[in-house]
Scaffold this active site. Structure first.
Site, mmCIF file in Angstrom:
data_model
loop_
_atom_site.group_PDB
_atom_site.id
_atom_site.type_symbol
_atom_site.label_atom_id
_atom_site.label_comp_id
_atom_site.label_asym_id
_atom_site.label_seq_id
_atom_site.Cartn_x
_atom_site.Cartn_y
_atom_site.Cartn_z
ATOM 1 C CG ASP A 82 -1.955 0.691 0.967
ATOM 2 O OD1 ASP A 82 -2.545 0.673 -0.260
ATOM 3 O OD2 ASP A 82 -3.289 1.392 2.027
ATOM 4 C CG HIS A 215 -6.741 5.262 -0.935
ATOM 5 N ND1 HIS A 215 -5.500 4.735 -0.967
ATOM 6 C CD2 HIS A 215 -6.999 3.927 -2.363
ATOM 7 C CE1 HIS A 215 -5.254 4.211 -1.031
ATOM 8 N NE2 HIS A 215 -6.042 3.708 -2.451
ATOM 9 N N GLY A 216 -9.278 4.836 2.585
ATOM 10 C CA GLY A 216 -9.988 5.472 4.082
ATOM 11 C C GLY A 216 -11.393 5.104 4.083
HETATM 12 P P1 13P Z 1 -8.483 4.054 7.143
HETATM 13 O O1 13P Z 1 -6.819 4.058 7.546
HETATM 14 O O2 13P Z 1 -8.920 5.955 7.007
HETATM 15 O O3 13P Z 1 -9.214 2.842 6.723
HETATM 16 O O4 13P Z 1 -7.400 4.094 5.058
HETATM 17 C C1 13P Z 1 -7.111 3.489 4.423
HETATM 18 C C2 13P Z 1 -6.194 3.135 3.597
HETATM 19 O O5 13P Z 1 -6.687 4.754 2.411
HETATM 20 C C3 13P Z 1 -5.797 2.911 3.072
HETATM 21 O O6 13P Z 1 -4.756 2.764 1.778
#
Ligand code: 13P
Length: 291
Positions: A82, A215-216
């Site tokens: 990642d 993401h996120g």
């Molecule tokens: P979060 O930490 O907000 O769950 O995001 C994860 C992410 O997008 C990792 O690439």
């Protein structure tokens, strides 16, 4: 059947209108908890590591554990690197056996982002059975070694997104659409669903060529996630929630058993809590029963 790249399971997800969960892990116990959940839900799975754990634990060690676990798992599993900002580390992980690599050159100029992303794509495609993820625009918040403040956030331009994918040969694409790493400060974060839908239509309107990544994941309301999947999101990344789940489980177990010095029991508590959290995500993403 168990070792797969991300693109192949995401194409199926995009066709079936569900998303594959991509869960960040930092150790073996977390990895086992994530895999337990996916097996019990019969769901395809993407295990992710950030750069830091891949360097701390060692790329070869992580790949060996992944392969051992995946070999006997009755579900398809991908191992994804990642947000890697270093081309050389991307190549090292590809050589070792990661099956999806994210080169994140989104903080570079547009042309430099293309150059670095293409270099990683060409390298991985030569090895075979590795898909590559790239990012355009910037996702705010903190993920591993990458920090982007809110005023630095830039959403992906749809036209540029199509050009970016064409010029790099990317397999899967993460457009910045307003989601953020870490914990959202408001209950209703500003997410540009329409932008994701437009980019998806432009890239995947006729056939699904370059599935999209969101993401996120941590803290996104359930209705947002459903809408993001309807707009083309085929991989949803979750990291912060699992870090918190792990540390809370450890803390709670130790606080309740202060005189017991049995690390295996702490591990069991962590594994069970991760299993529950990931199982809940799989239900939301709609990937249960799709393996
Ligand atoms: P979060 O930490 O907000 O769950 O995001 C994860 C992410 O997008 C990792 O690439």
């Amino acid at each position: 059947m168990s070792i797969v790249n991300a693109k192949e399971i995401m194409v199926e997800a995009a066709k079936g209108k569900y998303a594959v969960g991509a869960f960040n892990i930092t150790d073996l116990v977390q990895m086992e908890g994530v895999v337990d959940a996916a097996i019990s839900k019969k769901s395809p799975l993407i295990i992710q590591t950030s750069v830091k754990p891949s360097k701390f634990l060692g790329v070869d060690v992580l790949v060996a554990i992944y392969r051992t676990i995946a070999a006997s798992a009755p579900i398809p599993i991908c191992l994804h690197l990642d947000h890697c900002t270093e081309v050389e580390h991307c190549k090292k992980c590809a050589d070792a056996g990661y099956t999806n690599i994210m080169i994140d050159a989104s903080k570079q100029t547009y042309e430099e982002n293309i150059r670095q992303t293409k270099e990683v794509v060409d390298y991985c495609h030569k090895i075979g059975n590795i898909s590559v993820e790239g990012e355009l625009g910037t996702v705010s918040g903190v993920e591993d070694q990458i920090k982007v403040s809110e005023d630095e956030t830039q959403l992906a331009n749809p036209k540029q997104a199509v050009e970016f994918v064409e010029r790099t040969g990317l397999d899967i694409f993460a457009p910045a659409i307003g989601t953020a790493h870490g914990v959202y400060k408001t209950k209703n974060p500003k997410v540009d669903f329409e932008r994701l839908g437009i980019i998806n239509e432009m890239l995947n309107g006729k056939t699904i060529k370059t599935p999209l990544v969101v993401h996120g994941g941590t803290g996104l309301p359930e209705d947002y996630i459903k809408k993001l999947i309807a707009m083309g999101g085929a991989k949803v990344n979750v990291s912060t929630e699992l870090k918190r789940t792990m540390i809370d489980a450890e803390y709670e177990y130790i606080a309740a058993h202060r005189e017991e010095y049995d690390p295996g029991k702490v591990d069991e508590a962590v594994r069970a809590s991760i299993r529950t959290a990931v199982g809940h995500w799989i239900d939301i993403l709609g990937s249960a029963g799709k393996a």
